[in-house]
Design an enzyme around this catalytic site. Structure first.
Site, PDB file in Angstrom:
ATOM      1  N   GLY A 280      44.725  48.631  26.052  1.00 60.32           N
ATOM      2  CA  GLY A 280      44.795  47.376  26.796  1.00 60.32           C
ATOM      3  C   GLY A 280      46.059  47.290  27.629  1.00 60.32           C
TER       4      GLY A 280
ATOM      5  N   TYR B 180      32.563  43.082  28.577  1.00 61.90           N
ATOM      6  CA  TYR B 180      33.391  42.575  29.674  1.00 61.90           C
ATOM      7  C   TYR B 180      32.504  42.096  30.824  1.00 61.90           C
ATOM      8  CZ  TYR B 180      37.059  42.477  33.232  1.00 61.90           C
ATOM      9  OH  TYR B 180      37.922  42.081  34.220  1.00 61.90           O
TER      10      TYR B 180
ATOM     11  N   SER C  20      43.861  52.922  32.656  1.00 60.37           N
ATOM     12  CA  SER C  20      42.903  53.232  33.729  1.00 60.37           C
ATOM     13  C   SER C  20      43.510  52.947  35.094  1.00 60.37           C
ATOM     14  CB  SER C  20      41.628  52.401  33.610  1.00 60.37           C
ATOM     15  OG  SER C  20      41.165  52.392  32.306  1.00 60.37           O
TER      16      SER C  20
ATOM     17  N   SER D 122      46.382  49.116  30.465  1.00 57.44           N
ATOM     18  CA  SER D 122      45.989  49.539  31.812  1.00 57.44           C
ATOM     19  C   SER D 122      46.245  51.009  32.098  1.00 57.44           C
ATOM     20  CB  SER D 122      46.679  48.696  32.875  1.00 57.44           C
ATOM     21  OG  SER D 122      46.147  47.430  32.859  1.00 57.44           O
TER      22      SER D 122
ATOM     23  N   ASP E 136      45.280  44.560  37.069  1.00 55.26           N
ATOM     24  CA  ASP E 136      45.951  45.730  36.489  1.00 55.26           C
ATOM     25  C   ASP E 136      46.579  46.595  37.576  1.00 55.26           C
ATOM     26  OD1 ASP E 136      44.747  44.654  34.282  1.00 55.26           O
ATOM     27  OD2 ASP E 136      43.232  46.228  34.080  1.00 55.26           O
TER      28      ASP E 136
HETATM   29  C1  GLA Z   1      41.093  43.977  32.128  1.00 59.86           C
HETATM   30  C2  GLA Z   1      40.654  43.987  33.587  1.00 59.86           C
HETATM   31  C3  GLA Z   1      41.448  42.969  34.410  1.00 59.86           C
HETATM   32  C4  GLA Z   1      41.433  41.586  33.754  1.00 59.86           C
HETATM   33  C5  GLA Z   1      41.768  41.689  32.265  1.00 59.86           C
HETATM   34  C6  GLA Z   1      41.600  40.384  31.551  1.00 59.86           C
HETATM   35  O1  GLA Z   1      42.425  44.431  32.020  1.00 59.86           O
HETATM   36  O2  GLA Z   1      40.822  45.275  34.139  1.00 59.86           O
HETATM   37  O3  GLA Z   1      40.935  42.908  35.723  1.00 59.86           O
HETATM   38  O4  GLA Z   1      40.206  40.940  33.942  1.00 59.86           O
HETATM   39  O5  GLA Z   1      40.988  42.661  31.607  1.00 59.86           O
HETATM   40  O6  GLA Z   1      42.522  39.444  31.993  1.00 59.86           O
END
Ligand code: GLA
Length: 408
Positions: free
Chosen positions: A146, A244, A150, A148, A194
């Site tokens: 979580g 999601y 990616s 990021s 992100d």
């Molecule tokens: C992921 C998504 C983001 C955002 C978050 C939740 O990180 O990639 O775009 O929606 O979840 O806030």
């Protein structure tokens, strides 16, 4: 270099000269052209507050962190991208002009960027298409946490696919091309937070972004007083794209239902708490819960800015806990493990606030912790969390850092 030695990989990720030398040792093209080797790095992020608001045209407050993904590369003219993972020695390659179907591996994030950059180049004269490179990737950013990873690999890939000297596009355009890759190639209908953080990060600052107008400004954090501490729940994050994407679809359904009663509403951003009170009973209960989270979370982002600006850390902490409760009860993206981490944080003196960060469904919490209490907090999490969950957490203080850049 298998077996995987995370400490060795992190050293490569943090030392551009070492990563460059490792590419030269590995790759004959880089060895033949050592002066052409570049090293680029893109950071991960934590989000302080404003969760699941980005794709609802709302507000977010992320921070780029000092953990990220680095790539040493030598550009080529053969139209072929070839990238090796320092972690495993695995190499993936594809033609940048014909990336093919998704493979279900890390390489998809690189191929998706080549695809999206190619599309951007076809539709805009300002963009140049992707070119080939041979590279070596090293990361000190936990994956699937979580934080990021990616976005970090996509942003660093965008640089690598463009020669490695500069970003391929205007930074905000690149934010949208990364989103295009995620939505159109990877199959995750996410927002722009992100990659915005990975591209626009600033040392010592959080980034307030209005995801509708794209206006943004940075917010100086009181980092002499407070540390940003991420706690990894150790439960594999199933950022099930399906869960999601389902949340996003539920928000769109809520907008459609509200717009039928209140014309002019095109996103949950347009819905005020008062308007929601009027229409709530006429919405399906799930849509009403999702909408309530987003409407209140947007207000919490702005309240958090005001609280930081007034040096009212107690108020920031209350907003963090309220955000977590809303993600747990209304948006339903928390997990028992994330809830346990937040409970432990709340019971530990010196913790100002805690909440899940990112999409949820596992992954990390972000904690604002008074500097002098960080050691005691770490000890509390490392002892109480395994007892509650049977899992091993990871606790790491992160620094607010600059966005993607060429390092060497
Ligand atoms: C992921 C998504 C983001 C955002 C978050 C939740 O990180 O990639 O775009 O929606 O979840 O806030």
């Amino acid at each position: 270099m298998p077996p995987h030695d995370p400490a060795a990989e992190a050293r490569l990720a943090r030392h551009p000269a070492a990563l460059r030398d490792a590419l030269i040792a590995l790759d004959p093209v880089a060895a033949a052209h050592p002066d052409d080797v570049r090293v680029v790095r893109a950071p991960g992020r934590v989000n302080l507050i404003g969760e699941h608001t980005d794709y609802n045209a709302g507000f977010v407050l992320p921070v780029a962190i000092d953990l990220g993904i680095s790539v040493a590369l030598v550009p080529t003219d053969d139209g072929r991208a070839a990238l090796t993972l320092a972690a495993t020695g695995e190499t993936g390659a594809f033609d940048v002009g014909r990336v093919g179907e998704r493979r279900g591996s890390w390489l998809d994030y690189v191929a998706g960027m080549a695809w999206a950059l190619g599309e951007a180049a076809r539709s805009s004269e300002a963009a140049t298409g992707p070119r080939g490179f041979r590279g070596l990737l090293a990361s000190d950013l936990p994956q699937g946490a979580g934080l990021s990873s990616s976005a970090a690999i996509e942003v660093v890939a965008a640089w690598a696919l463009s020669g490695g000297d500069r970003p391929p596009l205007d930074p905000m355009d690149l934010v949208h091309v990364v989103q295009r890759s995620e939505n159109g190639y990877i199959g995750l209908n996410n927002g722009i937070m992100d990659q915005f953080a990975s591209i626009f990060g600033e040392p010592d600052r959080a980034l307030l972004l209005d995801c509708r107008s794209l206006e943004h400004r940075s917010i100086l954090l009181p980092l002499d007083e407070v540390a940003l501490v991420a706690c990894h729940s150790g439960s594999p994050r199933t950022l099930e794209s399906s869960a999601y994407n389902e949340r996003r679809a539920q928000c769109e359904a809520a907008v459609a239902a509200i717009a039928a009663l209140a014309p002019g509403v095109t996103a949950l951003r347009d819905v005020s708490p008062a308007m929601l009170d009027v229409v709530r009973d006429r919405l399906d209960p799930v849509a009403a819960r999702r909408a309530a989270h987003v409407v209140e979370e947007n207000a919490r982002v702005l309240d958090t800015i005001a609280a930081f600006e007034a040096s009212d850390l107690a108020a920031v902490g209350r907003l963090f806990y309220a955000s977590h409760a809303s993600l747990r009860d209304l948006y339903e993206v928390s997990s028992p493990e994330l809830d346990a981490l937040v409970d432990i944080a709340r019971a530990t003196p010196g913790v100002i606030g805690a909440r899940l960060t990112g999409a949820g469904f596992g992954g990390c919490t972000i904690n604002l912790v008074r500097r002098e209490a960080v050691g005691a907090f770490r000890t509390a999490v490392l002892s109480a969390y395994p007892a509650r969950t049977g899992l091993t957490p990871r606790v790491f203080a992160v620094e607010a850092s600059a966005g993607a850049a060429r390092l060497a």
